[in-house]
Design a protein around this motif. Structure first.
Motif, PDB file in Angstrom:
ATOM      1  N   SER A 156       0.855  -1.195   0.000  1.00  0.00           N
ATOM      2  CA  SER A 156       0.000   0.000   0.000  1.00  0.00           C
ATOM      3  C   SER A 156       0.880   1.229   0.000  1.00  0.00           C
ATOM      4  CB  SER A 156      -0.905   0.015   1.246  1.00  0.00           C
ATOM      5  OG  SER A 156      -1.747  -1.112   1.269  1.00  0.00           O
ATOM      6  N   ARG A 157       0.578   2.176  -0.855  1.00  0.00           N
ATOM      7  CA  ARG A 157       1.479   3.322  -1.014  1.00  0.00           C
ATOM      8  C   ARG A 157       1.583   4.153   0.256  1.00  0.00           C
ATOM      9  NH1 ARG A 157      -3.183   4.603  -3.839  1.00  0.00           N
ATOM     10  NH2 ARG A 157      -4.157   6.617  -3.370  1.00  0.00           N
ATOM     11  N   TRP A 158       0.528   4.143   1.096  1.00  0.00           N
ATOM     12  CA  TRP A 158       0.610   4.943   2.321  1.00  0.00           C
ATOM     13  C   TRP A 158       1.455   4.256   3.397  1.00  0.00           C
ATOM     14  CZ3 TRP A 158      -4.104   3.117   0.387  1.00  0.00           C
ATOM     15  CH2 TRP A 158      -4.642   2.003   1.043  1.00  0.00           C
ATOM     16  N   ASP A 159       1.765   2.997   3.234  1.00  0.00           N
ATOM     17  CA  ASP A 159       2.639   2.287   4.170  1.00  0.00           C
ATOM     18  C   ASP A 159       4.040   2.082   3.601  1.00  0.00           C
ATOM     19  OD1 ASP A 159       0.747   2.026   6.172  1.00  0.00           O
ATOM     20  OD2 ASP A 159       0.020   0.094   5.453  1.00  0.00           O
ATOM     21  N   ALA A 160       4.313   2.664   2.450  1.00  0.00           N
ATOM     22  CA  ALA A 160       5.600   2.443   1.789  1.00  0.00           C
ATOM     23  C   ALA A 160       6.426   3.733   1.776  1.00  0.00           C
ATOM     24  CB  ALA A 160       5.368   1.953   0.357  1.00  0.00           C
ATOM     25  N   PRO A 161       7.749   3.616   1.942  1.00  0.00           N
ATOM     26  CA  PRO A 161       8.471   2.381   2.263  1.00  0.00           C
ATOM     27  C   PRO A 161       8.199   1.921   3.690  1.00  0.00           C
ATOM     28  CG  PRO A 161       9.967   4.240   2.276  1.00  0.00           C
ATOM     29  CD  PRO A 161       8.658   4.760   1.775  1.00  0.00           C
ATOM     30  N   LEU A 162       8.171   0.612   3.845  1.00  0.00           N
ATOM     31  CA  LEU A 162       7.885  -0.001   5.142  1.00  0.00           C
ATOM     32  C   LEU A 162       9.147  -0.672   5.683  1.00  0.00           C
ATOM     33  CD1 LEU A 162       5.917  -1.028   7.364  1.00  0.00           C
ATOM     34  CD2 LEU A 162       5.421  -2.974   5.857  1.00  0.00           C
ATOM     35  N   PHE A 163       9.488  -0.340   6.922  1.00  0.00           N
ATOM     36  CA  PHE A 163      10.629  -0.961   7.596  1.00  0.00           C
ATOM     37  C   PHE A 163      10.100  -1.733   8.800  1.00  0.00           C
ATOM     38  CE2 PHE A 163      12.031   2.943   5.586  1.00  0.00           C
ATOM     39  CZ  PHE A 163      13.138   2.520   4.850  1.00  0.00           C
ATOM     40  N   THR A 164      10.401  -3.020   8.857  1.00  0.00           N
ATOM     41  CA  THR A 164       9.934  -3.858   9.962  1.00  0.00           C
ATOM     42  C   THR A 164      11.099  -4.151  10.899  1.00  0.00           C
ATOM     43  OG1 THR A 164       8.217  -4.872   8.585  1.00  0.00           O
ATOM     44  CG2 THR A 164       8.857  -6.037  10.595  1.00  0.00           C
ATOM     45  N   LEU A 165      10.879  -3.886  12.188  1.00  0.00           N
ATOM     46  CA  LEU A 165      11.929  -4.038  13.187  1.00  0.00           C
ATOM     47  C   LEU A 165      11.595  -5.201  14.118  1.00  0.00           C
ATOM     48  CD1 LEU A 165      14.432  -3.064  14.725  1.00  0.00           C
ATOM     49  CD2 LEU A 165      12.979  -1.386  15.884  1.00  0.00           C
ATOM     50  N   PRO A 166      12.265  -6.342  13.986  1.00  0.00           N
ATOM     51  CA  PRO A 166      12.032  -7.468  14.900  1.00  0.00           C
ATOM     52  C   PRO A 166      12.391  -7.102  16.336  1.00  0.00           C
ATOM     53  CG  PRO A 166      13.218  -8.181  12.932  1.00  0.00           C
ATOM     54  CD  PRO A 166      13.223  -6.686  12.922  1.00  0.00           C
ATOM     55  N   PHE A 167      11.749  -7.753  17.265  1.00  0.00           N
ATOM     56  CA  PHE A 167      11.947  -7.453  18.682  1.00  0.00           C
ATOM     57  C   PHE A 167      13.399  -7.659  19.113  1.00  0.00           C
ATOM     58  CE2 PHE A 167      12.082  -9.056  23.107  1.00  0.00           C
ATOM     59  CZ  PHE A 167      11.659  -7.899  23.755  1.00  0.00           C
ATOM     60  N   ASP A 168      14.078  -8.648  18.547  1.00  0.00           N
ATOM     61  CA  ASP A 168      15.427  -8.993  18.978  1.00  0.00           C
ATOM     62  C   ASP A 168      16.513  -8.097  18.394  1.00  0.00           C
ATOM     63  OD1 ASP A 168      14.474 -11.075  20.525  1.00  0.00           O
ATOM     64  OD2 ASP A 168      14.638 -12.544  18.903  1.00  0.00           O
ATOM     65  N   ASP A 169      16.176  -7.248  17.415  1.00  0.00           N
ATOM     66  CA  ASP A 169      17.184  -6.365  16.831  1.00  0.00           C
ATOM     67  C   ASP A 169      17.583  -5.278  17.827  1.00  0.00           C
ATOM     68  OD1 ASP A 169      16.895  -7.889  14.606  1.00  0.00           O
ATOM     69  OD2 ASP A 169      16.535  -6.226  13.233  1.00  0.00           O
ATOM     70  N   ASP A 170      18.859  -4.959  17.863  1.00  0.00           N
ATOM     71  CA  ASP A 170      19.344  -3.967  18.820  1.00  0.00           C
ATOM     72  C   ASP A 170      18.893  -2.549  18.475  1.00  0.00           C
ATOM     73  OD1 ASP A 170      20.651  -5.891  20.321  1.00  0.00           O
ATOM     74  OD2 ASP A 170      22.507  -5.709  19.161  1.00  0.00           O
ATOM     75  N   GLU A 171      18.848  -2.237  17.186  1.00  0.00           N
ATOM     76  CA  GLU A 171      18.527  -0.876  16.759  1.00  0.00           C
ATOM     77  C   GLU A 171      17.603  -0.912  15.540  1.00  0.00           C
ATOM     78  OE1 GLU A 171      22.184   1.044  15.924  1.00  0.00           O
ATOM     79  OE2 GLU A 171      22.716   1.360  18.034  1.00  0.00           O
ATOM     80  N   PRO A 172      16.862   0.175  15.327  1.00  0.00           N
ATOM     81  CA  PRO A 172      16.067   0.278  14.093  1.00  0.00           C
ATOM     82  C   PRO A 172      16.985   0.367  12.878  1.00  0.00           C
ATOM     83  CG  PRO A 172      15.375   1.887  15.759  1.00  0.00           C
ATOM     84  CD  PRO A 172      16.679   1.319  16.220  1.00  0.00           C
TER      85      PRO A 172
END
Length: 293
Positions: A156-172
């Motif tokens: 969906s253009r309103w959600d793009a670009p989309l970056f998904t951050l897993p819980f275990d990642d130290d930083e965005p």
């Protein structure tokens, strides 16, 4: 400058992640030799900064008013020299679309950072915060918000670009967000306004009537087609007096689903001044984007 929306379940760690992002952006701006970058500011907006408590999510009325308050604060902050970080659940697709329109009207890019903490972990963190008296949502409110969460979709253009951050990642993914929103040369990508995102007073005579009738005509045309082609999905439906066609998903939408999308579109476009033919094409475009989810 860019609008960065955070989205995620309640108690997923969005505030912590937004603080990490704020620190990264501030350091990036301060260390730049480019005057176009050095003039940038970072503005963080969350419920607390606009005077809202978590109690607002206990009822539909107060929640609706809270969204309006947040939307107004974000709109006031958007300008060419400010990176706005909207720290909140932003869990309603229509609300993200509204903010996408606000950003596009300012000719500035936007992105969504989805804090992908699993719901069980969010529930654990929420219960711990309640027991410690340091925050958290009441159990009923928490479960209701989780149930109503509409996960961002990069298609969906309103959600793009989309970056998904897993819980275990130290930083965005700060470097990727900076590159997408500001660019390595300090130039944000050019965003052009269009009739769908320029908000103007609804001065056209009978505009609301035309908005209601045009969207109703589209829904009626889809319903008639579905009656003539029962069980068929993934087909294109021609709409009278419209240039575009509705592309149905493989699983044909029900009438209540179509009516819900129609109400969302009307709510988002009450203040536009558009011709009837333009309303038709914009609504068809909105439906097609929604069906891609």
């Amino acid at each position: 400058m860019p609008l960065i929306l955070l989205a995620g379940y309640p108690s997923s760690g969005k505030t912590y992640r937004s603080q990490q992002l704020c620190e990264y952006l501030a350091k990036k701006i301060a260390s730049s030799d480019d005057p176009r970058v050095r003039r940038l500011k970072v503005h963080h907006i969350d419920d607390q900064s606009v005077g809202l408590s978590r109690d607002v999510y206990a009822s539909a009325k107060t929640e609706k008013d809270a969204r309006a308050t947040c939307s107004s604060a974000i709109k006031r902050s958007l300008n060419q020299d400010t990176i706005v970080i909207a720290d909140g659940m932003n869990y309603i697709k229509g609300f993200r679309y509204q903010l996408y329109c606000e950003a596009k009207a300012m000719q500035t890019p936007n992105c969504v950072l989805h804090v992908g903490t699993p719901v069980d972990k969010c529930r654990e963190l929420n219960n711990a915060a309640l027991e410690a008296g340091t925050g958290g949502y009441d159990a009923d409110v928490f479960e209701n918000l989780v149930f109503r969460f509409e996960e961002p979709n990069g298609m969906s253009r309103w959600d793009a670009p989309l970056f998904t951050l897993p819980f275990d990642d130290d930083e965005p993914p700060c470097d990727a967000i900076w590159e997408a929103m500001v660019g390595s040369d300090g130039k944000a990508k050019v965003v052009r306004q269009n009739a769908a995102t320029v908000l103007k007073p609804a001065s056209e005579q009978n505009y609301l009537y035309e908005l209601d009738k045009a969207t109703s005509d589209v829904i009626s045309a889809i319903s008639v087609w579905q009656q003539d082609h029962p069980g068929e999905g993934g087909s294109e439906v021609a709409i009278p007096n419209a240039e575009l066609k509705v592309t149905l998903p493989v699983t044909a939408p029900s009438l209540p689903q179509l009516q819900r999308l129609r109400r969302q579109f009307i709510g988002l476009n009450r203040q536009h001044t558009l011709s009837k033919s333009r309303i038709l094409d914009l609504f068809i475009d909105y439906l097609n984007d929604s069906f891609q989810r």
